[in-house]
Design an enzyme around this catalytic site. Structure first.
Site, PDB file in Angstrom:
ATOM      1  N   ASP A 156     -38.900 -17.953 -11.300  1.00 34.45           N
ATOM      2  CA  ASP A 156     -38.328 -19.038 -10.495  1.00 34.45           C
ATOM      3  C   ASP A 156     -36.943 -19.352 -11.051  1.00 34.45           C
ATOM      4  O   ASP A 156     -36.817 -19.972 -12.104  1.00 34.45           O
ATOM      5  CB  ASP A 156     -39.219 -20.291 -10.561  1.00 34.45           C
ATOM      6  CG  ASP A 156     -40.555 -20.110  -9.821  1.00 34.45           C
ATOM      7  OD1 ASP A 156     -40.959 -18.938  -9.576  1.00 34.45           O
ATOM      8  OD2 ASP A 156     -41.185 -21.135  -9.486  1.00 34.45           O
TER       9      ASP A 156
ATOM     10  N   LYS B 161     -37.395 -21.730  -2.701  1.00 33.79           N
ATOM     11  CA  LYS B 161     -38.162 -22.854  -3.237  1.00 33.79           C
ATOM     12  C   LYS B 161     -37.308 -24.117  -3.168  1.00 33.79           C
ATOM     13  O   LYS B 161     -36.099 -24.070  -3.407  1.00 33.79           O
ATOM     14  CB  LYS B 161     -38.547 -22.523  -4.682  1.00 33.79           C
ATOM     15  CG  LYS B 161     -39.262 -23.612  -5.456  1.00 33.79           C
ATOM     16  CD  LYS B 161     -39.709 -23.101  -6.837  1.00 33.79           C
ATOM     17  CE  LYS B 161     -40.125 -24.232  -7.754  1.00 33.79           C
ATOM     18  NZ  LYS B 161     -40.462 -23.755  -9.120  1.00 33.79           N
TER      19      LYS B 161
ATOM     20  N   LYS C 250     -41.675 -21.957  -1.116  1.00 36.84           N
ATOM     21  CA  LYS C 250     -42.431 -22.763  -2.075  1.00 36.84           C
ATOM     22  C   LYS C 250     -41.892 -24.191  -2.053  1.00 36.84           C
ATOM     23  O   LYS C 250     -40.689 -24.408  -2.211  1.00 36.84           O
ATOM     24  CB  LYS C 250     -42.314 -22.171  -3.477  1.00 36.84           C
ATOM     25  CG  LYS C 250     -43.024 -23.004  -4.563  1.00 36.84           C
ATOM     26  CD  LYS C 250     -43.053 -22.279  -5.902  1.00 36.84           C
ATOM     27  CE  LYS C 250     -43.535 -23.190  -7.024  1.00 36.84           C
ATOM     28  NZ  LYS C 250     -43.514 -22.501  -8.335  1.00 36.84           N
TER      29      LYS C 250
END
Lengths: 330, 286, 488
Positions: free
Chosen positions: A167, A230, A266
């Site tokens: 991430d 995300k 996400k």
């Protein structure tokens, strides 16, 4: 008088149709990138917020609710991102991830645990050959304020330690000051450093502020090679919101249609209740479609959410509300 | 043999689209002074003249409404200037038509011109007076503006040849409508004169069209013409107004019925009669 | 049109279990009388008719059929209430009654929403989230005007008109009752209200609310019935004002019939609203806006955006997304909380929609119809989009008043305005663009009483609503809405 053709929309028409003839051009210059991003449709904030407000009134009951709760559990990236994290803390997190309800093995495992790079190795060893993935936040998370060299080393460390997913954070400063090429290059470089690990690109939408920025950053990340986009680091007061998720889901849907590549979304930060999670699933369902209703393409970055999902799941089964200490606090 | 000069007499024509045609029908009718003396042969307008006037008014309307309110006010004020410079002529005609003594006729003209000035000032005020912002419960900017109905037919009062004409005709004009007007049947000449003045006072062609003739013959055409948006029936009797109102229902016209009231309040009612409230919502967001 | 236009991703396949609202909440009585002089009374003929649930064709309740004699009684009661009570009640006191009614509507909002959905066929989500809250808000808004009429811009101490006869349609039954009653009462008039024949029930619940509010007897009278009652009300010499919402056809007749009496009149009639889409529109919100514009309330909306005018350069893309979205609409049981499109209000309306859509096909337009499965019982019409429509097609000119959208194209802003205005109606339009200057340019030129920019079908008690041209005259809502009920 001619009779016009009557064309009924049939269920067969509703499958995802991905045109492979319409691949997006390779990005070769910052000007070209800017042109693509500027040409994206604007977002009317009022309309986007009204849309999610309307979707929030969907009433999800009975078997739909049970299915949605299980699905949501399987989409959780169970997260601990504290300075005080220890091996012990990560161990209990991983245990919970593999078997969220100690009393019920019909509960699916979560999608992944999400930790800092230095804890990847330990998580990996606890999880063993379980299907639960290890995700690591890297690239000088959460601010991203480090040199490219440091960011890439951060990624490499995590990958070497066995991370399945990285991430990363984008350089919001660069994005907001219009240095789109720089943001793009960083994503491309990190993607390369990931090797076979999946790349989630954190837009930190709370700092991008406008929905137009969210849409452009989403496309920028996808063009740069993101496997997931995300919303947030979870370290800011403003994290995932439903309209932001809506805009990102529209982006992955449209990107899939024009490039043929499916990118996941996400949502992270501030999602604490099963009710919240189900609202997101409804938005996924009615925006990008059921194709995205899988842990491969939709995730919740969360910690306390899991227990509420379990509690609601048990309530569905028992028909009565469940005490708050029913599940482990991990 | 006499050396007395004969005056050059005028033919009283229609005003359609900025031009002064005779009636396409070729007809005219005799207008007498209040003492019963021959005054003029005045064009007797026909259905086709009305039709042409509606066409002209329709074509002129977007441009008139598209002008700035300030500009519309100037144009109307210019009419007052023209009328002021021809006060004597107007007074003579009002006197002959209404049987007024010189002083009374002059005073009537003065009031009429002052009324034009009063109306001119409304052009850039009416929007603020009738419009405004609406505090809707949501993230929207919402405002309402008075906009013109479009093409308005005016049957001007029969008795008040100039003052009544000014009052009824300028109200719809100042708020952005274009007008076709039927002046007093028996006292048309002051209105015809004012029409001539309008043509030299920056009134765009088609803004004000004047069809003289027999009121009873012309009004059913006005009431049923579907491209007329509103009708002021000031110059007809109550019985006729009932009949014409029913005809006007065919195209859902705005109808202003005869009303004996005069003065500012009545004029404000006139200003409101042929405006439409247009409300715009726009989202407010980043 | 290639098959590509039908491409869509798999939407809406998280199958939602039925989530029905409880019908028992309606607490309907088996039969209702006429509400005259503060009491429910038998109609003079003792005739009753059934109010049906259009989603099932089942009888919900029997309601009374008013005739001329009943109208006479109601007008007499309204006159007496006007002379003896209401005209002597101060604005501040009138205000308190209206505030009270607003609160009572909210207190009974769930019941009212259920009754509305049962009687009308509209989705419970809409009656719950839109119709009922807006009805309460309308009373709340006008309550505040009752003691401030001096400041409404109509001169000092403007006077009421007297007895108002109010005839309302079936598409927003309670909301239209609120639109009519609230400003009339605030201005000091008394009322005789006639709800639509097919949707009388929420007005009757409102009558109970008026009793609970202890509104003086006769100030509001509610007569159920058909066109006979409506005509008697329009013709009644004791009525000073008629306010009508409904079709242009009937509006025209009412204007004719009131000509002789010089009754004050306001008309809110039909429309053929254009939703204008420019190539820079915010595309996702625009698609939602088009959907809201035509499928809200099954398209039974006078201000529906029933014509989509889309810039030619983006027409294919817009149509593709639109069809995909139409397919996603959840059509069915109006009582289900997840239903987007409910039942057509009556068999007669369904027949009219079918007639016009058949015409659209025979005129050569391309039809896209949702593949949704329609229930066997009740009146239903699947959401439909016609592409390749031209200005001369009947489906581009006539009000269908159903879930049917006609798509046309334009090339320049001027052409868009010309096409939008090329109708006898003038009620509502939408403009979709991210360019403010052009939106305002277009808005200035549209002949429509309401223009929604980057949104559609929004309503608010403070916002004037009403039409130009054959969409009627007079405004409801806002300060402007008072003018219809004041002698100014």
């Amino acid at each position: 008088m001619s009779t016009a053709p009557l064309r009924l929309v049939t269920p067969e028409d509703r499958g995802v149709i991905i045109s492979d003839s319409n691949q997006l051009a390779r990005i070769e210059s910052e000007a070209q990138l800017s042109a693509i991003l500027i040409a994206l449709s604007g977002v009317d904030a009022v309309g986007a917020e009204a849309r999610v407000a309307k979707l929030a009134t969907r009433s999800i009951k009975k078997s739909t609710k049970s299915a949605a709760l299980n699905l949501a559990i399987s989409m959780v990236d169970l997260t601990t991102l504290e300075g005080a994290d220890t091996f012990g803390r990560v161990t209990s997190l991983c245990t919970k991830a593999m078997r969220p309800d100690a009393n019920d093995d019909s509960v699916p495992p979560v999608a992944a645990v999400c930790v800092y790079p230095d804890l990847v190795g330990h998580a990996r060893s606890v999880l063993g050959d379980s299907p639960v993935k290890v995700a690591a936040v890297a690239t000088a998370f959460p601010s991203g304020r480090a040199s490219m060299r440091v960011k890439l080393l951060d990624v490499a460390d995590a990958v070497d330690a066995g991370a399945d997913e990285i991430d990363m954070v984008i350089d919001r400063g660069a994005f907001l000051s219009g240095r789109l090429g720089q943001v793009f290059d960083e994503i491309v470089a990190v993607k390369e450093a990931c090797g076979s690990a999946h790349l989630k690109v954190i837009l930190e939408t709370g700092e991008l502020v406008t929905y137009d920025n969210v849409r452009r950053a989403s496309w920028l990340a996808m063009l740069g090679g993101a496997d997931f986009i995300k919303t947030s680091t979870g370290k800011l007061p403003v994290a995932a919101t439903t309209p932001v998720a809506l805009v990102m889901l529209e982006a992955v849907r449209d990107f899939a249609e024009s490039s043929g590549r499916l990118v996941g979304v996400k949502v992270a930060g501030g999602i604490r209740t099963a009710k919240d999670a189900i609202r997101y699933l409804v938005i996924v369902n009615e925006t990008a479609g059921s194709t995205w209703l899988t842990p491969d393409l939709f995730r919740f970055g969360a910690s306390s959410l899991l227990n509420d999902l379990l509690r609601q799941r048990l309530k569905q089964q028992r028909g009565a509300y469940v005490r708050s200490d029913e599940f482990s606090g991990d | 043999m006499s050396d007395a000069r004969q005056d050059v007499r005028k033919t009283y024509k229609l005003l359609i689209n900025g031009a002064f045609p005779r009636s396409e029908s070729g007809r005219s009718y005799e207008v007498l002074s209040s003492k019963g003396e021959f005054l003029a042969n005045v064009a007797q307008g026909s259905r086709k003249d009305l039709r042409d006037a509606v066409t002209a008014a329709r074509a002129a309307q977007p441009k008139w409404w598209g002008a700035t309110a300030y500009n519309r006010g100037q144009v109307i004020y210019r009419l007052a200037e023209m009328a002021e410079s021809r006060r004597a002529e107007l007074a003579e005609h009002v006197g002959l038509a209404e049987g007024l003594k010189d002083a009374a006729a002059k005073s009537c003209v003065s009031r009429s011109i002052d009324r034009i000035v009063w109306y001119a000032g409304w052009a850039d005020k009416i929007t603020q007076v009738l419009g405004g912002a609406n505090p809707v419960a949501g993230p929207f900017f919402n405002f309402s503006l008075p906009t013109p109905s479009g093409v308005v037919a005016v049957v001007a009062p029969q008795e008040s040849s100039l003052e009544g004409f000014v009052d009824t005709v300028l109200a719809p004009i100042v708020v952005g409508n274009t007008v076709l007007a039927i002046p007093s049947e028996i006292r048309p000449t002051p209105a015809v004169l004012l029409g001539e003045m309008s043509a030299t006072s920056d009134f765009p062609a088609g803004l004000l069209n004047i069809i003289t003739g027999y009121t009873g013959e012309l009004t059913p055409t006005l009431a049923t013409h579907e491209d007329i948006d509103g009708i002021d029936l000031e110059g007809v009797s109550n019985d006729e107004a009932i009949e014409l109102s029913a005809l006007a229902a065919g195209s859902i016209k705005r109808v202003l019925r005869p009303d004996e009231h005069r003065g500012d309040a009545a004029s404000l009612r006139r200003l409101r009669a042929f405006v439409e409230t247009s409300t715009v919502w726009h989202t407010v967001g980043q | 049109m290639t098959d590509k236009s039908l491409e869509s991703s798999t939407l809406g396949s998280l199958q939602y279990d039925p989530a029905p609202e409880l019908a028992a909440i309606a607490r309907l009585r088996p039969s209702y009388g006429l509400f005259i002089d503060g009491r429910f009374t038998d109609p003079s003929t003792h005739e009753q008719f059934a109010s049906l649930n259009p989603a099932t064709e089942e009888t919900l309740a029997m309601v009374s059929s008013a005739n001329a004699a009943d109208v006479d009684r109601a007008v007499a009661a309204a006159r007496k209430a006007y002379d003896t009570v209401w005209s002597k009640t101060t604005g501040a006191e009138r205000a308190k009654y209206l505030f009270r009614i607003a609160r009572l509507i909210l207190e009974r909002s769930r019941e009212l929403a259920v009754v509305e959905t049962l009687d009308n066929g509209k989705p419970i989500r809409e009656s719950r989230d839109i119709d009922i809250p807006l009805a309460a808000a309308h009373f709340f808004y006008y309550a505040g005007w009752a003691d401030k009429l001096d400041h409404a811009g109509f001169g000092v101490s403007p006077q009421p008109i007297g007895v108002a006869g109010q005839i309302i349609p079936w598409n927003f039954p309670l909301l239209m009752a609120a639109w009519k009653l609230a400003p009339a009462l605030a201005a000091g008039n008394t009322c005789v209200l006639k709800p639509a024949e097919t949707t009388p029930l929420t007005a009757l619940v409102l009558a109970e609310i008026l009793q609970q509010a202890e509104l003086p007897d006769g100030v509001v009278n509610i007569l159920t019935g058909d066109g006979v009652a409506g005509a008697a009300l329009v013709d009644h010499p004791g009525v000073n004002k008629i306010a009508f919402t409904g079709s242009t056809e009937v509006g025209r007749l009412i204007q004719q019939r009131t000509a002789a009496s010089n009754k004050r009149l306001t008309l809110e009639l039909g429309g053929k609203g254009a939703n204008i889409v420019f190539d820079d529109a915010p595309i996702d919100e625009m698609i939602e806006g088009i959907i809201d514009g035509i499928f809200f309330n099954q398209g039974h909306v006078c201000c529906a955006g029933s014509r989509l005018l889309v810039q030619e350069s983006v027409a294919d893309e817009v149509l593709r997304r639109l069809v995909r979205r139409v397919e996603q609409l959840r059509v069915g049981d109006p009582m289900d909380k997840n239903t987007d499109v409910g039942a057509i209000n009556s068999a007669a309306q369904l027949a009219r929609i079918k007639e016009l859509t058949d015409y659209g096909m025979s005129e050569g337009a391309t039809r896209y119809t949702s593949s949704c499965v329609l229930p066997d019982k009740g009146y239903w019409f699947a959401p439909t989009v016609f592409a390749d429509v031209t200005q001369s097609h009947r489906i581009a000119r006539e009000e269908i008043f159903g879930p049917v959208l006609s798509v046309l194209t334009f090339r320049t802003p001027e052409e868009a305005v010309a096409k939008a205005n090329n109708t006898n109606y003038g009620l509502a339009c939408g403009v979709w663009s991210e360019k403010g200057s052009r939106t305002l340019w277009v808005a200035q030129r549209l002949r429509a009483g309401v223009i929604w920019a980057n949104t559609y079908n929004r309503f608010d008690p403070s916002s004037p609503f009403g039409g130009m041209r054959e969409s009627g005259f007079g405004r409801e809502g806002g300060r402007h809405g008072l003018e219809a009920y004041l002698n100014v």
